[in-house]
Enzyme design. Structure first.
Site, mmCIF file in Angstrom:
data_model
loop_
_atom_site.group_PDB
_atom_site.id
_atom_site.type_symbol
_atom_site.label_atom_id
_atom_site.label_comp_id
_atom_site.label_asym_id
_atom_site.label_seq_id
_atom_site.Cartn_x
_atom_site.Cartn_y
_atom_site.Cartn_z
ATOM 1 C CG ASP A 40 -1.761 1.215 1.134
ATOM 2 O OD1 ASP A 40 -1.301 2.070 0.730
ATOM 3 O OD2 ASP A 40 -3.157 1.106 1.498
ATOM 4 C CG HIS A 41 1.565 4.298 -3.178
ATOM 5 N ND1 HIS A 41 0.096 3.948 -3.764
ATOM 6 C CD2 HIS A 41 1.593 5.584 -3.518
ATOM 7 C CE1 HIS A 41 -0.373 5.047 -4.091
ATOM 8 N NE2 HIS A 41 0.574 6.041 -3.621
ATOM 9 C CG HIS A 63 -4.113 4.447 -0.861
ATOM 10 N ND1 HIS A 63 -3.247 3.461 -0.886
ATOM 11 C CD2 HIS A 63 -4.434 4.556 -2.099
ATOM 12 C CE1 HIS A 63 -3.156 3.139 -1.994
ATOM 13 N NE2 HIS A 63 -3.620 3.803 -2.782
HETATM 14 C C1 BG6 Z 1 -3.509 4.901 -6.544
HETATM 15 C C2 BG6 Z 1 -4.809 4.839 -7.085
HETATM 16 O O1 BG6 Z 1 -3.231 3.724 -5.550
HETATM 17 O O2 BG6 Z 1 -3.352 6.013 -5.769
HETATM 18 C C3 BG6 Z 1 -4.949 6.084 -8.216
HETATM 19 O O3 BG6 Z 1 -4.907 3.664 -7.880
HETATM 20 C C4 BG6 Z 1 -4.705 7.225 -7.229
HETATM 21 O O4 BG6 Z 1 -6.385 6.131 -8.539
HETATM 22 C C5 BG6 Z 1 -3.250 7.198 -6.488
HETATM 23 O O5 BG6 Z 1 -4.339 8.350 -8.058
HETATM 24 C C6 BG6 Z 1 -2.812 8.417 -5.582
HETATM 25 O O6 BG6 Z 1 -1.530 8.207 -5.242
HETATM 26 P P1 BG6 Z 1 -1.045 9.501 -4.786
HETATM 27 O O7 BG6 Z 1 0.562 9.140 -4.231
HETATM 28 O O8 BG6 Z 1 -0.791 10.335 -5.863
HETATM 29 O O9 BG6 Z 1 -1.637 10.356 -3.765
#
Ligand code: BG6
Length: 503
Positions: free
Chosen positions: A195-196, A258
């Site tokens: 989960d980045h 997230h």
């Molecule tokens: C991803 C989603 O996991 O996270 C995308 O699939 C989203 O739809 C993105 O745009 C948002 O990540 P960050 O790091 O740009 O907030």
């Protein structure tokens, strides 16, 4: 004094072992945009051992190492712009190798196993393998099976680990099934579910902020906190991802993973130590404490209609390329959650996320209870709002505390002022990309910032009834692109006498 063994978990070994990192989906977007730039940067920072080898696997029958290197050189250079250092890249590129092949094809995986053996002999990687599944999710279980069939999943020497990208299932049943299939081949400790958001510097700092400072803990409960707001807003639309997005929607794409991860870090109890087991135990407990949702009262979904974002005209969701006609897929979600716990009973957590909102901003706001106003005449405090501790995840990473102060002069009015901490100004360095931290952790075998099986399943269990209710009543409210979602999102808080923060 000797060190408490429980605390020893804090001192983690950060130099990875020699290993072969195999990327499945090596010619995809994620590899060129995130993974290779992250690895390149890690090499620049000397975080990778010399004999860490990166082996790409994808369906490019006529490709070998050279075409792969050329392709990545072009792509990464375009992505990094001025940050691309040709001299460093020249040595980095020597780590890159390629084996063509298809998933589900025994011969391809036999060729992969042969290539692994050759590289292993050449680079002395001792059997250590990190497999990165950067493919569509329908291939995850197949690749694990393919690896197993050719003896790459459980080897006699070294360690083998599997990084699984999102989405991890699309509901509880599919997540369980995927877990079952992966766990047949890899042990739970070998599976790293990404989960980045957990790799973001500011998200990790949440734990430090809460548990390395004495002043917050006494306030971090229902006696002092009125409610919590978690906003993850994006100004972009769905870009060219209609195929995926129209099946997923904002709840699956952002909330189940997230936003719920952010919630667990805000709400969890202190773990006995900062390591994978205890941290994930505490986070999972939070998910178990969430009261079942009342769909009609506590949830709002919306879909963007044409409008304008940042002064530019923006199409509506239904006009985006490849979106099925009349789709009711949500691009915005607002939800009120309540935790049945000693600490949080009666404190609502309001979550919202959406595409084509006015700006990109992620923030967690802790809104405190108001002080009794008896000492000040009402007209002097009419501008005064509650104290708010705002943890800004991105952009302009920082933390601010809002409190009331006397406006100078004889009038005696009181209004809000802000005390700010800004990452950039305080540390003078750019935060590393989330993928750098996560790749490094997987290489050193630290799963703290990855989600565990029970955690993922508990989060799905919570949202399954909502997904089903939405499936059976597919009307969706619309909002103009460039606004903060449908009116119902404001009503969600208004029914409790509250408002969303203006961001
Ligand atoms: C991803 C989603 O996991 O996270 C995308 O699939 C989203 O739809 C993105 O745009 C948002 O990540 P960050 O790091 O740009 O907030």
């Amino acid at each position: 004094m000797s060190e408490n063994p429980l605390r020893a978990g804090l001192r983690q070994r950060r130099t990875p072992d020699p290993a072969i990192l195999v990327i499945f989906g090596a010619t995809g977007d994620l590899t060129e945009r995130k993974l290779i730039p992250a690895l390149y940067h890690m090499a620049q920072e000397r975080l990778l051992p010399q004999n860490l080898v990166i082996l790409g696997f994808a369906r490019r029958d006529d490709w070998g190492d050279e075409p792969f290197r050329e392709y990545l050189t072009k792509e990464v250079q375009a992505h990094l712009g001025e940050r691309f250092d040709p001299r460093l890249w020249e040595s980095f590129v020597q780590r890159l190798f390629f084996t063509p092949g298809s998933f589900g094809d025994q011969a391809s995986f036999e060729a992969l196993a042969k290539r692994v053996e050759e590289l292993e002999t050449q680079f002395h990687t001792g059997g250590n393998m990190l497999y990165y599944l950067a493919t569509p999710p329908s291939w995850f279980a197949q690749i694990a099976t393919d690896l197993d069939k050719v003896g790459l999943a459980n080897r006699e020497q070294g360690w083998q680990r599997l990084i699984v990208e999102k989405p991890f299932g699309h509901d509880l049943a599919s997540a369980r099934e995927l877990n079952r299939q992966l766990n047949e081949i890899f042990r739970e400790e070998e599976i790293y579910r990404i989960d980045h958001y957990l790799g973001k510097e500011t998200v990790q700092n949440l734990l430090v902020f809460r548990f390395a400072n004495a002043i917050w803990e006494p306030l971090w409960n229902r006696h002092h906190i009125d409610h919590v707001q978690i906003t993850v807003s994006e100004n972009i639309g769905i870009e060219d991802r209609a195929g995926y997005y129209d099946k997923a929607g904002a709840l699956r794409d952002m909330v189940q993973n997230h936003l719920m991860q952010l919630l667990t870090l805000v709400a969890m109890e202190p773990p006995v130590e900062f390591s994978a087991g205890p941290v994930r135990d505490e986070k999972t407990k939070v998910l178990r404490e969430v009261r079942p949702l009342d769909v009609a009262r506590d949830t709002v979904r919306g879909q963007y209609a044409a409008g304008s974002v940042g002064g530019k005209a923006a199409k509506g969701y239904l006009e985006e390329e490849n979106v099925p006609e009349g789709s009711t897929r949500e691009t915005f979600v607002a939800i009120k959650l309540q935790l049945e716990s000693w600490r949080w009973q009666g404190v609502p957590f309001y979550l919202r996320t959406g595409k084509r909102l006015p700006k990109k901003v992620s923030e967690i706001a802790i809104v405190f209870r108001q002080a009794p106003r008896v000492l000040f005449p009402a007209d002097l405090t009419s501008d005064l709002e509650s104290n708010v501790l705002a943890l800004r995840i991105q952009p302009d990473e920082g933390i601010s505390l809002t409190f009331g102060a006397k406006v100078p002069g004889a009038g005696g009015r009181i209004r809000n002022v802000t005390m700010d901490f800004d990452y950039g100004a305080s540390f003078g360095v750019e935060s590393p990309e989330a993928y750098e931290r996560l790749l490094l952790d997987a290489l050193v075998g630290d799963a703290t910032l990855f989600t565990r099986r029970d955690e993922v399943e508990t989060a799905w269990a919570l949202f399954d009834p909502l997904l089903q209710a939405w499936e059976s009543a597919p009307e969706v409210a619309t909002y103009e692109a460039g606004t903060w979602g449908p009116k119902q999102a404001d009503d969600l808080l208004a029914q409790d006498g509250r408002t969303w923060r203006r961001l």
